[in-house]
Design a protein around this motif. Sequence first.
Motif, short mmCIF file in Angstrom:
data_model
loop_
_atom_site.label_atom_id
_atom_site.label_comp_id
_atom_site.label_asym_id
_atom_site.label_seq_id
_atom_site.Cartn_x
_atom_site.Cartn_y
_atom_site.Cartn_z
N THR A 121 69.76 55.82 46.37
CA THR A 121 70.87 55.05 45.79
C THR A 121 70.52 53.59 45.57
OG1 THR A 121 71.84 54.33 47.90
CG2 THR A 121 72.51 56.51 47.08
N LEU A 122 69.40 53.12 46.14
CA LEU A 122 69.08 51.70 46.04
C LEU A 122 68.64 51.33 44.63
CD1 LEU A 122 67.06 50.97 49.32
CD2 LEU A 122 69.50 50.67 48.88
N LYS A 123 69.18 50.21 44.14
CA LYS A 123 68.75 49.75 42.81
C LYS A 123 67.30 49.31 42.88
CE LYS A 123 72.63 47.91 40.38
NZ LYS A 123 73.42 46.80 40.84
N GLU A 124 67.04 48.48 43.92
CA GLU A 124 65.65 48.05 44.08
C GLU A 124 64.99 48.92 45.13
OE1 GLU A 124 63.10 44.09 45.16
OE2 GLU A 124 65.27 43.90 44.91
N LYS A 125 64.15 49.82 44.68
CA LYS A 125 63.51 50.78 45.61
C LYS A 125 62.39 50.08 46.38
CE LYS A 125 65.45 54.70 43.89
NZ LYS A 125 66.69 54.08 43.39
N PRO A 126 62.09 50.56 47.59
CA PRO A 126 60.95 49.98 48.31
C PRO A 126 59.66 50.23 47.55
CG PRO A 126 61.79 51.92 49.46
CD PRO A 126 62.73 51.66 48.32
N SER A 127 58.67 49.33 47.75
CA SER A 127 57.39 49.61 47.10
C SER A 127 56.49 50.45 48.00
CB SER A 127 56.69 48.33 46.66
OG SER A 127 56.99 47.25 47.48
N ILE A 128 56.81 50.48 49.31
CA ILE A 128 56.06 51.32 50.25
C ILE A 128 57.05 51.90 51.25
CG2 ILE A 128 54.42 51.28 52.21
CD1 ILE A 128 52.88 50.74 49.70
N ILE A 129 56.90 53.20 51.56
CA ILE A 129 57.67 53.78 52.66
C ILE A 129 56.66 54.04 53.78
CG2 ILE A 129 59.14 55.70 53.44
CD1 ILE A 129 59.88 56.18 50.48
N HIS A 130 56.88 53.39 54.92
CA HIS A 130 55.91 53.50 56.02
C HIS A 130 56.56 54.28 57.17
CE1 HIS A 130 52.44 51.35 58.28
NE2 HIS A 130 52.75 52.49 58.88
N CYS A 131 56.10 55.51 57.39
CA CYS A 131 56.68 56.39 58.41
C CYS A 131 55.87 56.31 59.70
CB CYS A 131 56.66 57.83 57.93
SG CYS A 131 57.57 58.05 56.40
N HIS A 132 56.57 56.51 60.83
CA HIS A 132 55.90 56.42 62.12
C HIS A 132 56.15 57.67 62.95
CE1 HIS A 132 54.89 52.09 61.73
NE2 HIS A 132 55.96 52.08 60.96
N ASP A 133 55.08 58.40 63.24
CA ASP A 133 55.11 59.59 64.11
C ASP A 133 55.95 60.74 63.53
OD1 ASP A 133 53.23 58.91 65.95
OD2 ASP A 133 54.62 58.34 67.54
N HIS A 134 55.98 61.84 64.31
CA HIS A 134 56.50 63.09 63.74
C HIS A 134 57.99 63.05 63.40
CE1 HIS A 134 58.85 64.73 67.12
NE2 HIS A 134 57.97 64.17 67.91
N HIS A 135 58.74 62.14 64.04
CA HIS A 135 60.19 62.08 63.77
C HIS A 135 60.47 61.70 62.32
CE1 HIS A 135 58.94 60.21 67.61
NE2 HIS A 135 59.53 61.29 68.05
N THR A 136 59.44 61.18 61.65
CA THR A 136 59.59 60.77 60.26
C THR A 136 58.57 61.50 59.37
OG1 THR A 136 58.08 58.91 60.57
CG2 THR A 136 60.38 58.47 60.98
N GLY A 137 57.94 62.53 59.95
CA GLY A 137 56.85 63.23 59.25
C GLY A 137 57.30 64.11 58.09
N LEU A 138 58.62 64.41 58.03
CA LEU A 138 59.09 65.24 56.92
C LEU A 138 59.34 64.39 55.67
CD1 LEU A 138 61.61 67.50 58.90
CD2 LEU A 138 59.36 68.17 58.02
#
Length: 469
Positions: A121-138
Amino acid sequence: MNVIHVSAECYPIAKVGGLGDVVGSLPKYQQEAGANARVVMPFYDNKFTAAHKFKSVYESELVLGEDIYPYKILKLKEDVLDIEVLFVDIPEFLFKDYIYSDDDTARFTAFQIAVMDWLLTLKEKPSIIHCHDHHTGLIPFMAQECVKHKPLNGIPVILTIHNAQYQGWFSHDKVHYLPAFDIKHIGLLDWDGMINPLAAGIKCAWRVTTVSPSYIEELQQAANGLESLLSHEKEKCVGILNGIDAEVWNPETDEFIIKNYSAKNIQTGKTANKKWLCKEFGFSASKPLFAFIGRLVYEKGADLLPEVIDKVLSKKDCSILILGSGNPEVESELESLRNKHKGVYNAFIGYDEKLSHLIYAGADFLLMPSRVEPCGLNQLYSLRYGTIPVVRSIGGLKDTVVDVKDGGFGFSHTEASEGDILQTLNRAIEFYKDQPEFKKTRKHIMGIDHSWDVSAQQYIDLYNSIKSG
Ligand SMILES: Nc1ncnc2c1ncn2[C@@H]1O[C@H](COP(=O)(O)OP(=O)(O)O[C@H]2O[C@H](CO)[C@@H](O)[C@H](O)[C@H]2O)[C@@H](O)[C@H]1O
């Protein structure tokens, strides 16, 4: 550059271990290096959330399997942190007085869906999505494969592995929790017959980082079942050593400790802090004081501690203090040693941030007999506080601690075995007797720079290399 870090922990909001420290500090240093770095994390029911006011910036519903759950994205009403943190409030799942439990599948899958739906929904999307460990691995999988999230597919997704021991496995029965995707690609989620969020993250992330260079090498030999995957994906993996938040972990300004000090007045500073610790825990301040701080789990070698403590203390020429919690058997063994070794041994079973600072400041040596140590922050904090590390040479410990016998400033052993640890402890006890050399070494280690400056820039360089390459 707009970076969004996605994590289950972030200090000082919610921390179980080193993940919280890293996510609480890396974005701050990335900001200083010119990137716009933010964090998105769960909204838990804890001291921090009770003590602060929040406002909602987005409200919607998420679909998890056949069910629909309302959620909000919250922000702090006042600027009390150095970085911008967004909170995912899913009352049904996340608003608990704990971070992790035995069954986190629904909780963290819902968290990741909410994050991805909100990013859409964000108008300005992030340029990088940085995930940390398995809780964000999907998340790397969702961006690449889920029909709904395909608009995010062009954004580079980085996955940092802080600890590959935990992978978030769940059975295929729950795969319907994920938003719709082409079932032909289910193999990306699977590892050895289970849905494995860490493996899915490794397969789908644009780049994978680990928290020290040695750890990435070691993972190809020992990664709790993911060895062949990590060998296969090694071209996209890179090890970047963790740094420390030099403002939070600064003995000159640390509000938790008894007496502040720098390398210049280290002698009086360490003495005052040690005196307090010894009084508090019933030790004589004249003996070398060894401490262990950490999760009492197999990876940390915590199960080796009771036997080692029992043996080394038979001579009563040092004291040992433990701060930690974890495996109930290890906890009770460590507690029961108190009576036998009164006056030279004590243990605080539990989690206490303030006490950890007091120990880094007051102990002479810090023990880390880890079996696995992706980076380790404790040894970096101990260096900053002039406390000599005694470590097993593995992972980040290998990258940051050089033994005195090799011209360095610490003590290390190759095996996580009782014999090796005992031998090394005895070497450290001998070293303590040479007070001029001991004092020179602890003064020297306070000057070793492990702040985030270099590593935060390495992450930014990595982000830039993806965008341009
Ligand atoms: N009982 C207690 N009371 C108070 N404080 C306590 C405590 N137990 C632990 N801590 C604190 O938690 C942190 C532990 O950090 P580590 O990096 O050493 O280990 P952890 O295994 O959690 O992290 C994983 O992620 C980090 C970050 O990438 C890697 O460095 C590491 O190797 C990897 O295993 C330190 O700040 C320590 O002081």
